[in-house]
Design an enzyme around this catalytic site. Structure first.
Site, PDB file in Angstrom:
ATOM      1  N   LYS A  11       0.858  -1.169  -0.009  1.00  0.00           N
ATOM      2  CA  LYS A  11       0.139   0.068   0.157  1.00  0.00           C
ATOM      3  C   LYS A  11       0.942   1.221   0.224  1.00  0.00           C
ATOM      4  CE  LYS A  11      -3.812  -2.291   2.125  1.00  0.00           C
ATOM      5  NZ  LYS A  11      -5.086  -2.231   3.171  1.00  0.00           N
ATOM      6  N   TYR A  51     -12.419  -1.664  -3.709  1.00  0.00           N
ATOM      7  CA  TYR A  51     -13.047  -1.737  -2.381  1.00  0.00           C
ATOM      8  C   TYR A  51     -14.523  -1.679  -2.417  1.00  0.00           C
ATOM      9  CZ  TYR A  51      -8.281  -1.978  -0.282  1.00  0.00           C
ATOM     10  OH  TYR A  51      -7.219  -2.340   0.302  1.00  0.00           O
ATOM     11  N   ASN A 114      -2.020   0.426   6.491  1.00  0.00           N
ATOM     12  CA  ASN A 114      -1.611  -1.088   7.105  1.00  0.00           C
ATOM     13  C   ASN A 114      -0.537  -1.612   6.214  1.00  0.00           C
ATOM     14  OD1 ASN A 114      -3.633  -1.874   5.414  1.00  0.00           O
ATOM     15  ND2 ASN A 114      -4.736  -3.007   7.220  1.00  0.00           N
TER      16      ASN A 114
HETATM   17  P1  GDP Z   1      -8.189  -6.508   5.722  1.00  0.00           P
HETATM   18  O1  GDP Z   1      -8.896  -7.626   5.135  1.00  0.00           O
HETATM   19  O2  GDP Z   1      -7.342  -6.993   6.867  1.00  0.00           O
HETATM   20  O3  GDP Z   1      -7.440  -5.442   4.917  1.00  0.00           O
HETATM   21  O4  GDP Z   1      -9.415  -5.578   6.366  1.00  0.00           O
HETATM   22  P2  GDP Z   1     -10.682  -5.190   5.835  1.00  0.00           P
HETATM   23  O5  GDP Z   1     -11.216  -5.770   4.554  1.00  0.00           O
HETATM   24  O6  GDP Z   1     -11.675  -5.176   7.131  1.00  0.00           O
HETATM   25  O7  GDP Z   1     -10.552  -3.473   5.378  1.00  0.00           O
HETATM   26  C1  GDP Z   1      -9.946  -3.422   4.072  1.00  0.00           C
HETATM   27  C2  GDP Z   1      -9.098  -2.074   4.469  1.00  0.00           C
HETATM   28  O8  GDP Z   1      -9.748  -1.030   5.154  1.00  0.00           O
HETATM   29  C3  GDP Z   1      -8.041  -2.255   5.664  1.00  0.00           C
HETATM   30  O9  GDP Z   1      -6.989  -3.077   5.348  1.00  0.00           O
HETATM   31  C4  GDP Z   1      -7.731  -0.951   5.858  1.00  0.00           C
HETATM   32  O10 GDP Z   1      -6.781  -0.292   4.994  1.00  0.00           O
HETATM   33  C5  GDP Z   1      -9.060  -0.218   5.858  1.00  0.00           C
HETATM   34  N1  GDP Z   1      -9.661  -0.097   7.169  1.00  0.00           N
HETATM   35  C6  GDP Z   1     -10.249  -1.201   7.829  1.00  0.00           C
HETATM   36  N2  GDP Z   1     -10.817  -1.026   8.875  1.00  0.00           N
HETATM   37  C7  GDP Z   1     -10.744   0.554   9.026  1.00  0.00           C
HETATM   38  C8  GDP Z   1     -11.133   1.379  10.007  1.00  0.00           C
HETATM   39  O11 GDP Z   1     -11.755   1.106  11.016  1.00  0.00           O
HETATM   40  N3  GDP Z   1     -10.686   2.647   9.773  1.00  0.00           N
HETATM   41  C9  GDP Z   1     -10.068   2.914   8.484  1.00  0.00           C
HETATM   42  N4  GDP Z   1      -9.531   4.318   8.482  1.00  0.00           N
HETATM   43  N5  GDP Z   1      -9.717   2.133   7.930  1.00  0.00           N
HETATM   44  C10 GDP Z   1     -10.001   1.054   7.856  1.00  0.00           C
END
Ligand code: GDP
Length: 140
Positions: A11, A51, A114
């Site tokens: 990222k 996304y 992240n």
């Molecule tokens: P992943 O599968 O571990 O990447 O997590 P998710 O699919 O739940 O979320 C996609 C991406 O959205 C994450 O990798 C983060 O970059 C972002 N993200 C997830 N949760 C949050 C949140 O609570 N706040 C913000 N600002 N970004 C988030």
């Protein structure tokens, strides 16, 4: 049945910090083979499409802005049990919760910035890989 491929992105936070090489080294040392890879920069619209599944979540607009804020590396990776093993290697979404030694624990700056993406299922790995790479741009 576990397939043997997953999809990842380094990222913008990790790319701009110059951590792409160190992250790719960890990925290769964990036994993943790179079968497609490119550096690119997403537009907000393309990040939004990638996304789309998160479009109802409160952080969606921020996430699309962040993911299009700078270059990324997209890659398809191959290994037995690739999706599950890669999720273990990257650690929890929030680096504060990520296990010691995981990529996010070492390199992530926040729950949003992240460091890396990793597909969460075999089905999404195939969809996400095809989002970035045509057949001719990948090995096999
Ligand atoms: P992943 O599968 O571990 O990447 O997590 P998710 O699919 O739940 O979320 C996609 C991406 O959205 C994450 O990798 C983060 O970059 C972002 N993200 C997830 N949760 C949050 C949140 O609570 N706040 C913000 N600002 N970004 C988030």
């Amino acid at each position: 049945m576990a397939t043997n491929r997953t999809f990842t992105m380094i990222k913008p936070d990790a790319f701009s910090a110059g951590n792409s090489g160190a992250i790719l080294k960890m990925i290769e040392e964990a036994g993943f083979k790179i079968v497609a890879m490119k550096a690119t920069q997403l537009t907000p619209a393309i990040a939004g499409k990638f996304y789309e599944v998160h479009s109802e979540r409160p952080f969606y607009a921020d996430l699309c802005a962040y993911m299009s804020s700078g270059p990324i590396i997209a890659a398809i990776l191959e290994k037995d049990n690739a999706v599950e093993d890669f999720r273990k290697l990257i650690g929890a979404t929030n680096p504060a919760d990520a296990a010691e030694g995981t990529i996010r624990k070492i390199f992530a700056k926040s729950i949003e910035a992240n460091a890396v993406h990793g597909s969460d299922s075999d089905e999404n790995a195939a969809i996400e890989g095809a989002f970035y790479f045509s057949q001719i741009e990948r090995v096999g």
